[in-house]
Design a protein around this motif. Structure first.
Motif, PDB file in Angstrom:
ATOM      1  N   PRO A  71       0.810  -1.214   0.000  1.00  0.00           N
ATOM      2  CA  PRO A  71       0.000   0.000   0.000  1.00  0.00           C
ATOM      3  C   PRO A  71       0.845   1.267   0.000  1.00  0.00           C
ATOM      4  O   PRO A  71       2.078   1.195   0.009  1.00  0.00           O
ATOM      5  N   ALA A  72       0.176   2.414   0.052  1.00  0.00           N
ATOM      6  CA  ALA A  72       0.861   3.707  -0.009  1.00  0.00           C
ATOM      7  C   ALA A  72       1.855   3.884   1.125  1.00  0.00           C
ATOM      8  O   ALA A  72       2.830   4.643   0.994  1.00  0.00           O
ATOM      9  N   LYS A  73       1.649   3.185   2.236  1.00  0.00           N
ATOM     10  CA  LYS A  73       2.560   3.297   3.376  1.00  0.00           C
ATOM     11  C   LYS A  73       3.972   2.853   3.015  1.00  0.00           C
ATOM     12  O   LYS A  73       4.952   3.302   3.619  1.00  0.00           O
ATOM     13  N   VAL A  74       4.093   1.964   2.038  1.00  0.00           N
ATOM     14  CA  VAL A  74       5.416   1.502   1.616  1.00  0.00           C
ATOM     15  C   VAL A  74       6.201   2.665   1.001  1.00  0.00           C
ATOM     16  O   VAL A  74       7.377   2.865   1.307  1.00  0.00           O
ATOM     17  N   LYS A  75       5.534   3.447   0.157  1.00  0.00           N
ATOM     18  CA  LYS A  75       6.211   4.604  -0.435  1.00  0.00           C
ATOM     19  C   LYS A  75       6.509   5.665   0.622  1.00  0.00           C
ATOM     20  O   LYS A  75       7.511   6.385   0.538  1.00  0.00           O
ATOM     21  N   ASN A  76       5.641   5.772   1.635  1.00  0.00           N
ATOM     22  CA  ASN A  76       5.931   6.700   2.727  1.00  0.00           C
ATOM     23  C   ASN A  76       7.209   6.303   3.455  1.00  0.00           C
ATOM     24  O   ASN A  76       8.010   7.164   3.843  1.00  0.00           O
ATOM     25  N   LEU A  77       7.415   5.007   3.650  1.00  0.00           N
ATOM     26  CA  LEU A  77       8.646   4.537   4.295  1.00  0.00           C
ATOM     27  C   LEU A  77       9.850   4.842   3.413  1.00  0.00           C
ATOM     28  O   LEU A  77      10.899   5.273   3.911  1.00  0.00           O
ATOM     29  N   ILE A  78       9.725   4.620   2.115  1.00  0.00           N
ATOM     30  CA  ILE A  78      10.814   4.944   1.188  1.00  0.00           C
ATOM     31  C   ILE A  78      11.162   6.424   1.295  1.00  0.00           C
ATOM     32  O   ILE A  78      12.336   6.805   1.404  1.00  0.00           O
ATOM     33  N   ARG A  79      10.147   7.281   1.287  1.00  0.00           N
ATOM     34  CA  ARG A  79      10.385   8.723   1.373  1.00  0.00           C
ATOM     35  C   ARG A  79      11.065   9.091   2.684  1.00  0.00           C
ATOM     36  O   ARG A  79      11.972   9.932   2.705  1.00  0.00           O
ATOM     37  N   PHE A  80      10.623   8.476   3.793  1.00  0.00           N
ATOM     38  CA  PHE A  80      11.201   8.831   5.082  1.00  0.00           C
ATOM     39  C   PHE A  80      12.672   8.417   5.153  1.00  0.00           C
ATOM     40  O   PHE A  80      13.510   9.170   5.659  1.00  0.00           O
ATOM     41  N   ILE A  81      13.011   7.238   4.651  1.00  0.00           N
ATOM     42  CA  ILE A  81      14.412   6.805   4.665  1.00  0.00           C
ATOM     43  C   ILE A  81      15.246   7.699   3.747  1.00  0.00           C
ATOM     44  O   ILE A  81      16.381   8.061   4.078  1.00  0.00           O
ATOM     45  N   LYS A  82      14.682   8.094   2.607  1.00  0.00           N
ATOM     46  CA  LYS A  82      15.397   9.035   1.737  1.00  0.00           C
ATOM     47  C   LYS A  82      15.616  10.369   2.448  1.00  0.00           C
ATOM     48  O   LYS A  82      16.668  10.999   2.303  1.00  0.00           O
ATOM     49  N   PHE A  83      14.618  10.795   3.207  1.00  0.00           N
ATOM     50  CA  PHE A  83      14.720  12.036   3.976  1.00  0.00           C
ATOM     51  C   PHE A  83      15.838  11.921   5.014  1.00  0.00           C
ATOM     52  O   PHE A  83      16.666  12.823   5.160  1.00  0.00           O
ATOM     53  N   TRP A  84      15.877  10.813   5.734  1.00  0.00           N
ATOM     54  CA  TRP A  84      16.942  10.551   6.714  1.00  0.00           C
ATOM     55  C   TRP A  84      18.313  10.559   6.037  1.00  0.00           C
ATOM     56  O   TRP A  84      19.254  11.180   6.539  1.00  0.00           O
TER      57      TRP A  84
END
Length: 361
Positions: A214-227
């Motif tokens: 689901p969309a939460k997977v892309k949210n995790l990708i974005r957060f790790i990229k942000f980190w």
């Protein structure tokens, strides 16, 4: 004396209200807003139309004996895959060409094609009648691509920078099976194999899009990229996408027997970080499109050659070199960082885990 907070922790402390809810924080601080995405989309569409209308004529000047035209321009990169973060969004335009018979011929013509692209884009920036672009910076010119930053002008007169890579290629995945393509690559030398990377972009993009639900997977990708962006960690965007997909699959497989496969953001983030704490010994492959054992041992970490689509050194058929995370679309591409950089990644991941309770109360 207390431990100095990390850059990520400092970001969180600056907006305690948003950080109390991770999804609210991602929406407010990490994910590009709709206005920015619309501006990027308009700019990309204008560049695409400009190339469709002008590249064939420009190529005719330097390759007069060839009739080369654009078959399709595929939008990839973090913006194309919807995994971009604020202030670090890139677009790859994969320019599939007609009139070139093989990857070998493409490699021979590529210097002229990249040069024509550079001339064409510089002419675009210099054209006074075109008001939506005020300046252009050529970041890099390689054997495989042209990297640019376009300073785009909005209707209200404000400007913003749009980073993009233009990658001439052949759309071989629509006319050949992947196994046939991999067989060709196996028979090619290391340099020629690099020209297949952009040709496999459609497979790469489809793999990410199909495995980030689901969309939460892309949210995790974005957060790790942000980190990674905040802490300046040497990890590539595509690596992060594949890492999250790999972890999500492992998590689902582990919990399938209990019929409990709900996506808990914090659990998945912790699992990804634990993998990264052992980044120096990383060994990850995907079996969706090939069995890597059929194509020699995993290659050693590759050298950056263009944008988000990168090259690699020769395959080491005698020594299995770690770390590696093999591209699911390309058995000869290792997207992991070098051993030296992986040590930095491991240290940063361990620091975040050590400070977990303070950052994510």
């Amino acid at each position: 004396m207390g431990q100095k907070p990390s850059k990520l922790e400092s970001y969180f402390l600056c907006d305690k209200e948003a950080s109390d809810n991770i999804y609210r924080y991602i929406d407010k601080k990490v994910q590009p807003n709709t206005e920015y995405l619309c501006m990027c989309s308009r700019t990309v569409d204008k560049v695409v139309q400009y190339l469709y209308h002008n590249l064939q004529t420009e190529l005719k000047k330097t390759l007069s004996w060839k009739y080369i035209s654009i078959k399709e321009i595929l939008k990839s990169g973090s913006l194309g895959k919807s995994t971009a973060v604020k202030e670090k969004s890139d677009i790859d335009l994969i320019i599939f060409l007609n009139g070139i018979s093989s990857i070998e011929e493409l490699s021979q013509l590529m210097p002229n094609i990249v040069s024509s692209l550079k001339t064409l884009m510089e002419r675009l920036a210099d054209d006074q009648s075109i008001t939506w672009i005020s300046d252009l910076e050529v970041m890099r010119t390689t054997k495989f691509s042209l990297g640019l930053i376009l300073k785009t002008v909005n209707d209200d007169g404000t400007t913003f920078d749009c980073e993009m890579d233009l990658l001439p290629s052949l759309d071989i995945t629509t006319t050949k099976s992947l196994l046939d393509i991999y067989s060709e690559m196996e028979q090619s030398d290391e340099d020629l194999r690099r020209y297949y990377s952009a040709c496999l972009s459609r497979v790469q993009k489809n793999f990410v899009n199909e495995n980030t639900q689901p969309a939460k997977v892309k949210n995790l990708i974005r957060f790790i990229k942000f980190w990674v962006k905040v802490e300046q960690i040497p990890l590539r965007s595509y690596f992060i996408e594949l890492l999250v997909i790999y972890n999500n699959r492992q998590h689902n497989r582990k919990h399938l027997a209990t019929c409990h496969v709900d996506f808990n953001f914090y659990d998945h983030l912790k699992e990804c970080l634990r993998i990264l704490t052992n980044c120096e010994t990383l060994k990850i492959t995907f079996s969706d499109n090939y069995d890597y054992r059929n194509y020699g041992k995993p290659p050693s970490s590759f050298t950056v050659v263009f944008g988000t689509l990168l090259g690699y050194p020769p395959v080491n058929t005698n020594v299995q070199t770690v770390p590696y995370l093999l591209d699911p679309a390309n058995p000869y591409m290792n997207v992991a960082s070098s051993l030296e950089k992986s040590r930095i990644v491991s240290q940063k991941a361990q620091e975040l885990l050590d400070n977990w309770d303070r950052i994510f109360p």
